[in-house]
Write a protein that holds these residues in place. Sequence first.
Motif: not given
Length: 783
Positions: A470-482, A506-512
């Motif tokens: 997979g895409d390394r940067d995409a993984l990091l971006a998603r993790a950082a968003a959460v 990106r913004p995160v929604a429904d954070f838990v």
Amino acid sequence: MSIDSVTDRAEAETDVRTVELQIDGMTCAACVGRVERKLGKLDGVRASVNLATERATVEYPASTPVDTLVETVRKAGYGATELRPAADSDVSDSAVADDTALRRLRTRMAVALILFVPLADLSLAMSLVPSLRFPYWQWVVVALALPVVGWAAWPFHRTAVTNLRHGTTSMDTLVSLGVVSASAWSLGAMAFEGDRPVLTGWDAVLHPSGPLYLEVAAGVTTFVLAGRYFEARARRTAGRVMRSLATLGTDEVTVLAGGTERTVPVGRLRVGDRFLVRPGERIAADGVVDDGRAAVDTSAMTGEPVPVEVGTGDPVTGGTIASGGRLVVLAQQVGADTRLARMIAAVERAQTEKSATQRLVDRVSSVFVPVVLGLAVLTLLGWLLGGAGWAGALAPAIAVVIIACPCALGLATPTALMVATGRGAELGIFVKGYRALETTRAVDTVVLDKTGTLTTGRMTVVDVAVAGGGDRDALLARAAAVESGSEHAIAEAVRAHAVAAGLDVRPVADFVALPGLGARGVVDGDVVTVGRPPEDAGALAGHLRRWEEAGHTVVAVHVRADPADRDHGDLAGLLALADPVKDSAPDAVAELLAAGLHPVLLTGDRAAAAHAVASACGITEVVAGVLPDGKVAHVRALQEQGRTVAMVGDGVNDAAALATADLGVAVGSGTDVALEAADVVLVRDDLRVLPATVELARATMTTIRGNLWWAFGYNVAAIPVAMAGLLNPLLAGAAMAVSSFLVVTNSLRLRKAAGWADELLGGVPAEQPATVAGDVTPSPSPR
């Protein structure tokens, strides 16, 4: 000793207060002992007086007024004033007063020297070549000598008379008695005996007679004044660091209240106030940035030349300078509670405390002057009974008085310790007391905490593994968003890494938040969970195993497309995080080993993490997984083995161990509890200062031993020579002044101690987090 026991003890001592007094009129260690004894006779009062700083630190019951302490000192024959917390104006006034006193002393010395040179030349010529004598040449000698033995020597006479009124003696008693005796005998000889036979050649130099004692009196005055002048210069030089620290403060601050700006004296700033810092202004107090961004120049406090970027929520320190931006700061520590004020107070305490060595010197000196006066009387009587006559008996008696002046003895320890304290402050080493320097020299084992001491204390992403190509940067971006919804140290590290990489978070929604597991949120329609790695990592198992063996903290990222699915989803990748070892740590440990010290790593972290750091730093003895009480127990165990232990730490969990160790060393970035529990504070975030501390302490104690050897040896050897009549009083005065000068000069050599550490002050860049996997270690535990 636990933190609770320290607190209980402090509460039990709340009725005991401490005050600093400025003492005027002290000239030798005998004066020190007298002031301490007078204050010590008051109920519940303990005093420590330092000759070099002319200050007394007095512990007294709350029921005893400070005015009583001041009056007690004055009744002992000395001036005394209470020293209050230093403001900028106070520091300026103190510096001006020091300069004024130094100028007056220089003037007296200059006048004495200008008159003594022709006086000595004339007397020597009249003695060696009697044919050169002219009528009334003795009165020319008198005219040249009287301003010296009267006006220039007046401070000695005044102090001697004051001491006499109080039934005491001091070094000035010896000087004044020698000058007055030589002058009185010379004038008496001129008035009643006329011209006595004068010896010629070297006999005239070694055994002067008749009115030639006037140049002896003038010479003693000149040499003693010269010694006092160089001593005063040394004291002023040693105190410059403290004064320069005090000038880092600011007089006024712009407070924001009700939407308006109001400039007030900095003393009126209170905790909770919001104040404005414009570009180029000094920050008035410790606090947190409430609004704005700026680069802050912290070099004056830490020595680091690279400005630190701060923004909302970041802590700032009073005395630093904001540049390139405007800040609104919420004050958290003001006045004496600021870090700058605590540093100044630490230096002041260090300069007024005395070591065990100096206390011994004070006790010896308190009986030294009476003994010397007794020996002088015995010398006079012995030579009279031997048939030498008054002229022959007076010279050796005066020589005994002059040669025994304990200037060098009184200055041997405090001047060395003062210079060492100033040198330490230059290197970023703040010593809370002289006992710390003595203990540092004896240390043979250094126990080091891990997180924040050997490591930066900040988690960093050091590696990423992505499943299925997979895409390394995409993984990091998603993790950082959460992680943007979490305040955990791991979350901050992931966010910081993504921002530094320039990724689009990106913004995160429904954070838990998932206590003990991690966090979950919706990013671009997908449910992303960041938390503990699974037991079965599938294709990424090799990465997981390798990172855990290296001591890294591993975080798993799961992604699922269906929000209704209650499972975590598929394992998308793993992140390896670690707390980087400080760049300076390996070099510091190597220097400790080279100095013959045994380093021990003591941490509450896991064994794998501890051994990874120890391996990177070159430490062989590791104790891991211990709680604060366990740290205390291990320090005590080392002490029971006969080791002298220094504990180096920065956190609240280190405070009890710091207090238990023979020497507690706190790094400047540590918590307030650690800083208060420690004996030494390393302000610079550079562990190479630690071996420099040891080297400075060893050099200081070596210098003190050399000073004491010279001071004691000089008096022991010189007094019998003077009693035997083999020492001209003029040469005795010169030798006494030279003795003090050598002690001061030897002490000033400490300004170059640990010279290799000067590079730390010369532009070493601020440390950057390490990114090499082998140089990192995990946080104490994952979420």
